[in-house]
Scaffold this active site. Structure first.
Site, PDB file in Angstrom:
ATOM      1  N   THR A   1       0.656  -0.816  -0.218  1.00 47.93           N
ATOM      2  CA  THR A   1       0.056   0.012  -0.175  1.00 47.93           C
ATOM      3  C   THR A   1       0.374   1.295  -0.468  1.00 47.93           C
ATOM      4  O   THR A   1       1.674   1.120   0.325  1.00 47.93           O
ATOM      5  CB  THR A   1      -0.979   0.132   1.285  1.00 47.93           C
TER       6      THR A   1
ATOM      7  N   GLY B   1       2.419  -2.659   8.665  1.00 48.09           N
ATOM      8  CA  GLY B   1       1.984  -3.593   9.839  1.00 48.09           C
ATOM      9  C   GLY B   1       4.334  -3.384   9.695  1.00 48.09           C
ATOM     10  O   GLY B   1       4.328  -4.759   9.170  1.00 48.09           O
TER      11      GLY B   1
ATOM     12  N   GLU C   1      -7.849  -5.844   3.115  1.00 52.11           N
ATOM     13  CA  GLU C   1      -7.433  -6.558   2.156  1.00 52.11           C
ATOM     14  C   GLU C   1      -8.707  -6.603   1.176  1.00 52.11           C
ATOM     15  O   GLU C   1      -9.911  -7.867   0.823  1.00 52.11           O
ATOM     16  CB  GLU C   1      -7.534  -7.778   2.695  1.00 52.11           C
TER      17      GLU C   1
END
Length: 497
Positions: A167, A206, A465
């Site tokens: 992303t 993350g 997702e």
């Protein structure tokens, strides 16, 4: 937990005695078997033991004999951001010991552990999923045998920590629009990883803020002849394995506190002409000739995204597990809480669960929890049956005997099924948790009901997702296209047959 000297709530006991089915039998049915229920009880007992160790300030002994400080090892509503992150890392080490070093750990036991811990410690679940699911999954799904052999041991042993840098600040679901570039240089036989604009900053990654040492970076491949054959994945070292300092040309920042799951350190990454070796490009499906810069594609790149489909199937299970926990909390409270008129013959106020306005909100959610449980069991069977797992060889045949063409043919139907169920299930659970919280009245606003934390921690399931609205539209398009094919006299296969 009961106060010393107290017994179970008599109203709960009374309700349980009116049940028309055996509680234990239903538990075994939902879990899959009596042995599965025993495994789950054992895992929950471990958490009780951890709580006892934390309360007594005694260390946790791991399988290799090392001791882990038990202070702050369990999630707590009162933790600060830094405490939450430290707690998640401690839990990661403890659960890693159970998942990989427990000689009695079967595939079934690992599955049940992941399901229960996704609810009990969702930040740990996400951190574990980023490292082992996304980072390692990218290597196993897109790397050739030599690359898997190189990266598998240090990833499994957590010698390194991985993150999944797909992303960007300006690009989310539209992966083809990613701006980060990977330019091949024939002279040095290296790829130049670069962030050309603010919008191409890798964002919301993350583990990137504090933890990750390596990243699976999605970037536009740029070749010496000027061609750009699309987005490819590169393994990039972002922090030193010796002192954890940032590698040259790498900039990293912290996204800070989030709506939930604050135990995971989401961050942003920028690359200023970072050089990586030719072998950094995962090359199961495509290669760049080191001497000429020529590009060769092999196999079907669609199979790269099988992991995303599997992830959406897992979220159906998550929705079932979380909603079952939420309705359990709410129904128990509504049985024990009495309020209002008319008084019963013994002078007691009615239970909240006896009000029609409560029943019409709560009972459909109890039914939904059961329905999602059965749907989750179905999806656990259907998703692996596609052959889209990592267990396939370089000749294009899967461990389930499906050829590459058969797996490609199965993709549209499986994608539409998983996308639609992901949206339906996560929405049902998310709004269900808040409905149940409201049914608890003012007490539902307390952080210690767990419903507030669950609402915040589960919220991300509606957008990660795949945004739920986009997922629902993808399923809708597939259904319309299937109807048009049927109208043309074609034979349909899969879920629409």
């Amino acid at each position: 937990m009961f106060f010393a000297g107290t017994s179970p709530n008599p109203d709960l006991t009374c309700e349980r005695l009116t049940s028309l089915f055996r509680e234990e039998s239903m538990t075994h049915f939902l879990d899959g078997s009596a042995s599965a229920s025993a495994i789950r009880r054992g895992i929950m007992a471990e958490l009780d033991d951890l709580a006892a160790l934390e309360a007594s300030n005694k260390p946790v002994e791991l399988g290799d004999g090392t001791l882990l400080n038990s202070s702050g090892i369990l999630p707590n509503e009162d933790h600060t951001l830094d405490q939450s992150r430290l707690q998640t890392m401690k839990m990661l080490r403890f659960q890693y010991d159970k998942l990989l070093n427990d000689h009695d750990a079967s595939a079934a036991k690992r599955k049940h552990r992941m399901e229960l811990l996704s609810l009990y410690d969702p930040a740990w679940f996400t951190r574990n999923g980023v490292h082992f699911g996304l980072f390692l999954g990218a290597i196993q799904g897109q790397g050739d045998r030599a690359q898997v052999a190189k990266w598998l041991p240090p990833t499994l042993s957590m010698t390194l920590f991985g993150c999944f840098a797909m992303t960007e600040l300006g690009h989310g679901s539209f992966v083809r629009g990613i701006e980060t570039t990977a330019t091949y240089d024939i002279a040095t036989q290296t790829f130049d990883i670069h962030t050309p604009a603010l919008s191409s900053t890798k964002w919301w990654i993350g583990g990137a803020a504090k933890t990750a040492t390596h990243a699976a970076v999605f970037a536009q491949l740029c070749l010496p002849d000027g061609s750009r054959p699309g987005v490819h994945t590169f393994i990039v070292n972002i922090r030193s394995l010796s002192d954890h300092s940032l590698m040259p040309g790498v900039r990293v920042g912290d996204c800070g506190a989030k709506f939930g799951r604050n135990g995971l350190d989401n961050g942003w990454i920028q690359f200023n002409h970072v050089k990586v070796a030719h072998s950094a490009m995962l090359c199961k499906y495509s290669t760049v000739d080191p001497a000429t810069g020529g590009y060769t594609q092999r196999g079907r790149k669609q199979l790269q995204y099988g992991a995303l489909i599997g992830g959406r199937a897992i979220m159906v299970t998550d929705s079932a597990v979380w909603l079952k926990a939420a309705v359990t909390i709410a129904v128990r409270y509504l049985c024990g809480r009495r309020q209002g008129d008319p008084l019963s013959s013994d002078g007691r106020e009615p239970k909240l669960l006896e009000y029609r306005t409560v029943q019409t909100r709560v009972m459909p959610l109890v039914a939904t929890a059961y329905a999602l449980s059965f749907t989750a069991l179905y999806m656990q069977q259907v998703a692996p049956a596609s052959g889209l797992s990592d267990a396939d060889d370089e000749n294009g045949s899967s461990s389930l005997g499906l050829t590459e063409e058969e797996r490609i043919a199965a993709l549209p139907d499986l994608h539409a099924t998983c996308a639609g169920l992901k949206a339906f299930s996560t929405w049902a659970c998310y709004y269900g948790i808040d409905t149940l919280r409201q049914c608890l009245g003012g007490h539902g606003y307390s952080g210690y009901t767990a419903l507030g934390r669950m609402f915040k921690d589960f919220a991300v399931q509606c957008t990660w997702e795949g945004d739920n609205t986009v997922m629902a539209l993808q399923t809708s398009r597939y259904l319309v296209a299937s109807y048009e094919r049927l109208d043309r006299g074609e034979t349909l296969v899969g879920s629409v047959s």
